[in-house]
Design an enzyme around this catalytic site. Structure first.
Site, short mmCIF file in Angstrom:
data_model
loop_
_atom_site.label_atom_id
_atom_site.label_comp_id
_atom_site.label_asym_id
_atom_site.label_seq_id
_atom_site.Cartn_x
_atom_site.Cartn_y
_atom_site.Cartn_z
N GLY A 146 0.81 -1.21 0.00
CA GLY A 146 0.00 0.00 0.00
C GLY A 146 0.84 1.26 0.00
N SER A 228 4.57 -5.86 -2.65
CA SER A 228 4.69 -4.44 -2.92
C SER A 228 5.43 -3.77 -1.76
CB SER A 228 3.32 -3.84 -3.18
OG SER A 228 3.39 -2.58 -3.76
#
Length: 543
Positions: A146, A228
């Protein structure tokens, strides 16, 4: 010119801020036992749920509430002996969304999680009966992505039921502070006290070592896994634990840490935030007191309103003195990898074929893209186009972001670990494309599209049979590595070797509709997807 993938400073490649996680869909249960399981931990006597072959314990407080005077402070462990109802997910930490599209795609828009500054909670799923079995089970700790700006463990996507049940392992998910609450970038704080989200993660690692055996998990068989910004988090943990790491392996999906050129610290975003919420004192203790006195909701409203474009990122540090013992993220990462100053553990890492598409929607002007991201004039549009023959500029932009943010860093990490003497390195590129996951134009195998297959939380009403099969296959591959990270996780998948060898050790996963365990791996030359990295590595690796 050296470009940063992480700090978001002027004149840098800013794609690092694009690293994100995604939300998804369902988790179904069929029945619950009449006598709920109760497990004693340092967080209390947890009363959970045992249903459909899995015990779950949710909303477990691992850190004291990081509010008031504990805002922007290192997390303090929570301890209790009280009975705790552990049946509901805890609130998400406050999130920051720079664009509505990110919130729509990555925050479960049908039922977004409740947010609160008091958010340091974790969740555990374990196979039913694991506490009564003699042999402890492997454990995986999940770290969400995120951009270090948003994300939460309290999403349906990250439900651990399927993995625990189908793969006979224990899974832990948790919340850590993001954006200004976790990575403030403030001169009001000690320089080493700015990466608070990473300290939250470290507190979870310690909690797992103390408590996971009570759930039937083996503290000596812990793998940390992230995607990520979660992959960046795994990488940073590998870097800062060169000795006696609280885990035995790491899995990095589409994210890692690169080198960064040390530069004067830029506190502009925090300064703008302070002024925007009315704390106009000179930087220091008085301004910090003013900010701590504000409701967290006031700060959250500013960072998602007038300050939505502000960027709060980790502070990278060189080890300036032996006394600076709280360094959480370094600037000289690849030298540390090659010189064996990282956790000496197996790693599993890679990226998706279309990791860049979600970040470049609607971008068709390559010249503008290069200029706006601080690429030096010597890197011309013609040069970049030559790296991606046959693609139009929209595709070139997406491919460039993929390689800068995920593909080339994975190549550098894999090669660096092998050079350092670690043989158990498994590298992949994920290529599965399914109709129900094409949520935006030209999505392809986009950044985060593999996660619902990993967790088994794909939409059963829209998924094709091949998608369901791949979910089981991919889950098995990951679980095989978690169970024994020194062996091949799938047929035809050899340990990675350095580029230049004729050995085919890069695994292309789920290409050409191959989704069964015996055909999902298409082995190719170890550097077969790394051609553009000859250029991009100049901006990633500064040895």
């Amino acid at each position: 010119m050296r470009l940063s993938m992480a700090c978001g400073s002027t004149g840098s490649i800013r794609v690092w801020s694009m690293l994100v996680g995604v939300t998804s869909i369902t988790s179904l249960f069929t029945y619950a036992t009449a006598n709920p399981p109760t497990i004693s931990t340092t967080s209390g006597k947890l009363q959970g749920v045992d249903q459909d072959g899995v015990m779950s314990f949710k909303g477990i407080r691992f850190g004291q509430a990081p509010v008031d005077e504990l805002r922007w402070a290192a997390p303090l462990p929570f301890s209790s002996s009280e009975l705790v109802n552990a049946t509901e997910l805890g609130p998400s930490c406050f999130q920051q969304f720079a664009r509505p599209f990110s919130e729509e795609l990555f925050n479960n828009p049908q039922n977004p999680p409740v947010e609160d500054e008091d958010c340091l909670f974790l969740n555990v799923w374990a196979p039913s009966g694991s506490t009564q079995q003699g042999e402890l089970k492997p454990v995986v700790v999940w770290i969400y992505g995120g951009s270090l700006a948003f994300g939460t463990g309290s999403l349906p996507l990250y439900d651990g039921t399927s993995i625990a049940k189908n793969q006979d392992i224990v899974i832990v998910t948790f919340n850590y502070r993001t954006n200004v609450f976790g990575f403030p970038g403030s001169e009001d704080l000690p320089i080493e006290g700015n990466n608070l989200g990473f300290l939250d993660q470290e507190l979870v690692f310690a909690w797992v070592q103390q408590n996971i055996a009570n759930f039937g998990g083996d503290p000596d068989q812990v793998t940390i896994m992230g995607q990520s910004a979660g992959g960046l988090s795994v990488a940073s943990a590998l870097i800062r634990h060169p000795k006696n790491p609280p885990f035995r392996a790491g899995i990095l999906f589409s994210g890692s840490v690169q080198d960064i050129v040390p530069a004067p610290s830029d506190f502009a975003s925090f300064d703008e935030l302070a002024a925007g919420v009315g704390c106009n004192q000179t930087a220091g203790a008085e301004r910090l007191s003013c900010l701590k006195a504000l409701p967290g909701t006031t700060i959250r409203a500013f960072t998602n309103g007038p300050g939505a474009a502000l960027s709060f990122r980790p502070v990278y540090l060189l080890l300036l003195s032996p006394a600076l013992s709280s360094v959480t993220l370094f600037a000289d990462n690849f030298n540390r990898i090659r010189s064996q100053q990282t956790a000496r553990v197996p790693i599993f890492l890679g990226h998706t074929q279309d990791d860049g598409t979600v970040f470049t929607i609607g971008q068709t002007n390559l010249t503008e893209f290069l200029n706006s991201n601080g690429v030096p004039p010597a890197v011309s549009p013609a040069l970049v186009r030559s790296l991606y023959p046959g693609l139009d500029d929209e595709q070139v932009i997406a491919a460039s972001v993929r390689d800068l943010a995920a593909g080339c860093p994975a190549s550098l990490w894999a090669a660096g670990y092998v050079q350092s003497g670690i043989s158990s390195v498994f590298r992949y590129e994920y290529g599965a494309v399914f109709p129900d996951l094409q949520l935006f134009p030209n999505a392809g195998a986009w950044h985060s599209s593999e996660l619902q297959e990993l967790f088994g939380t794909f939409n059963t009403s829209t998924a094709t049979p091949n998608e369901a099969t791949l979910s089981a296959t991919f889950q098995t591959i990951i679980a095989n590595f978690i169970k024994n990270p020194n062996e091949s996780p799938a047929p035809n998948w050899l340990q990675y070797v350095l580029p230049g060898s004729d050995t085919q050790t890069l695994a292309k996963l789920a290409y050409q509709g191959n989704v069964e365990l015996d055909n999902v791996v298409m082995p190719v030359q170890s550097d077969s997807v790394d051609g553009p990295c000859a250029l991009w590595n100049r901006f990633l690796d500064f040895d």
